[in-house]
Design a protein around this motif. Structure first.
Motif, PDB file in Angstrom:
ATOM      1  N   HIS A  79       0.835  -1.210   0.000  1.00  0.00           N
ATOM      2  CA  HIS A  79       0.000   0.000   0.000  1.00  0.00           C
ATOM      3  C   HIS A  79       0.866   1.254   0.000  1.00  0.00           C
ATOM      4  CE1 HIS A  79      -4.114  -1.757   0.948  1.00  0.00           C
ATOM      5  NE2 HIS A  79      -3.293  -2.799   0.952  1.00  0.00           N
ATOM      6  N   TYR A  80       2.065   1.144  -0.533  1.00  0.00           N
ATOM      7  CA  TYR A  80       2.959   2.298  -0.671  1.00  0.00           C
ATOM      8  C   TYR A  80       3.445   2.334  -2.116  1.00  0.00           C
ATOM      9  CZ  TYR A  80       6.939   5.450  -0.068  1.00  0.00           C
ATOM     10  OH  TYR A  80       7.820   6.495  -0.186  1.00  0.00           O
ATOM     11  N   HIS A  81       2.870   3.239  -2.892  1.00  0.00           N
ATOM     12  CA  HIS A  81       3.232   3.407  -4.306  1.00  0.00           C
ATOM     13  C   HIS A  81       3.379   2.061  -5.020  1.00  0.00           C
ATOM     14  CE1 HIS A  81       3.732   7.731  -3.925  1.00  0.00           C
ATOM     15  NE2 HIS A  81       4.435   7.531  -2.829  1.00  0.00           N
ATOM     16  N   PRO A  82       2.286   1.305  -5.134  1.00  0.00           N
ATOM     17  CA  PRO A  82       2.349  -0.008  -5.793  1.00  0.00           C
ATOM     18  C   PRO A  82       2.964   0.081  -7.192  1.00  0.00           C
ATOM     19  CG  PRO A  82       0.193   0.338  -4.803  1.00  0.00           C
ATOM     20  CD  PRO A  82       0.912   1.644  -4.710  1.00  0.00           C
ATOM     21  N   GLY A  83       3.813  -0.915  -7.507  1.00  0.00           N
ATOM     22  CA  GLY A  83       4.443  -0.969  -8.815  1.00  0.00           C
ATOM     23  C   GLY A  83       5.691  -0.126  -8.954  1.00  0.00           C
ATOM     24  N   SER A  84       6.058   0.608  -7.896  1.00  0.00           N
ATOM     25  CA  SER A  84       7.248   1.462  -7.976  1.00  0.00           C
ATOM     26  C   SER A  84       8.506   0.679  -7.650  1.00  0.00           C
ATOM     27  CB  SER A  84       7.110   2.654  -7.022  1.00  0.00           C
ATOM     28  OG  SER A  84       7.108   2.212  -5.668  1.00  0.00           O
ATOM     29  N   LYS A  85       9.648   1.300  -7.925  1.00  0.00           N
ATOM     30  CA  LYS A  85      10.944   0.699  -7.631  1.00  0.00           C
ATOM     31  C   LYS A  85      11.544   1.345  -6.384  1.00  0.00           C
ATOM     32  CE  LYS A  85      12.622   1.652 -11.710  1.00  0.00           C
ATOM     33  NZ  LYS A  85      13.556   1.736 -12.867  1.00  0.00           N
TER      34      LYS A  85
END
Length: 337
Positions: free
Chosen positions: A67-73
């Motif tokens: 639940h923290y910037h899904p899909g980010s690196k």
């Protein structure tokens, strides 16, 4: 060599470390429980400042933070050392390194270079992970402060044994944390991790008080922490003390380190744990380390539809809009959803 923070002088040349909840009293020439903080002539030094042992560009889902910037690196770093002695540690080769008698390992990687590499790799955040970020807090703090100024987030993947004063210091730069709640008995914590359950529970409440986004992970080990009473205790604690919106990751154990004789976690156990969490009122419960089973998806707590699809560390369709379910408009808590 870098002078540590969070310590005071004590009698007879000793120093009192207040970085983690062990609050070690360290004699001249000795180190704390973590093995990387040493008293030299009445001054406490950190031996791992700027000494990275690992760095990688990881998907944020690997932390796991769903639940923290899904899909980010997330640019992920670690030093050697840990204040726990977990018998099932997946990174024991680096976490327990200082206790082998060998010189402190690592290569020079200053905070500014970490931030530069994170930006160059297109990372949304920097994760302090693999070992325990608390034991290299000075390094993490300086990096996080620089990263924040550059618009890059900071996340901890932690055992949850930091002191309130140390957490308060880093909190202005810390956006999120995944905290291990390894079991729900003092016996388990003492025998398997070498720590106390109460210390972790108190720390989790401090994270919540300070407004840091938290997700909780429990690695379920057959015959050790998979009892119904333990799982219900964890679920109730999260719901009552942290909030029903806090995600709980129940993950599968695989034999490793000093627990190679213990069997892997059956998928049925994770499903039971997930249902226990849902019955306790938790809005988001995830099954980890068994990709493709569907337990990694985010379901809307209101309409029950899948709003974020996942398989392993890969993101599928995302059906959220402005932090709300794309089907019914229910709020989906988190950051960057």
């Amino acid at each position: 060599m870098h002078e540590a923070r969070f310590w005071d002088k004590a009698a007879e040349g000793k120093v009192k470390c207040s970085l983690c909840r062990f609050r070690c009293l360290i004699a001249e020439g000795q180190r704390g429980v973590c093995g990387v903080r040493e008293n030299r002539e009445g001054v406490l030094y950190t031996l791992v400042y700027g000494r990275s042992i690992a760095e990688n560009v990881d998907p944020i889902e690997k932390k796991p933070l769903f639940h923290y910037h899904p899909g980010s690196k997330s640019f992920s770093i670690a030093t050697v050392g840990c204040n726990f002695r977990c018998l099932h540690c997946q990174n024991a080769d680096i976490s327990q390194w200082p206790h082998t008698g060998r010189p402190i390992a690592g290569h020079d990687l200053p905070p500014a270079e970490i931030v530069r590499r994170a930006k160059a790799a297109g990372c949304r955040s920097i994760a302090y992970t693999y070992t325990e970020p608390t034991i290299f807090l000075e390094y993490a703090y300086d990096t996080a402060a620089l990263a924040s100024r550059e618009g890059i987030g900071n996340v901890f993947v932690t055992n949850g044994y930091i002191t309130p004063e140390a957490l308060e210091a880093v909190a202005p730069f810390l956006d999120a944390a995944n905290v291990d709640l390894k079991g729900f008995s003092e016996k388990f914590y003492r025998e398997v991790a070498g720590a106390t359950l109460q210390g972790v529970l108190d720390s989790l409440k401090e994270y919540r008080r300070l407004g840091i986004w938290i997700e909780v992970t429990t690695l379920i080990i057959p015959g050790h922490n998979d009892g119904e009473a333990d799982l219900k205790g964890i679920a109730r604690f999260i719901a009552d003390e942290l909030g029903a919106h806090v995600p709980w990751h129940v993950t599968a154990f695989y034999p490793t380190y000093k627990m190679i004789a213990s069997p892997p976690t059956p998928a049925a156990t994770l499903r039971k744990a997930r249902q226990i969490g849902i019955d306790a009122g938790l809005r988001y419960v995830y099954e980890g380390n068994i990709p493709g089973e569907g337990g990694e998806n985010t379901f809307c707590p209101a309409c029950g539809k899948v709003v974020i699809e996942r398989c392993g560390f890969r993101l599928g369709q995302v059906r959220t809009e402005g932090g709300k379910c794309g089907f019914c408009g229910e709020k989906i808590e988190g950051i960057g959803l």
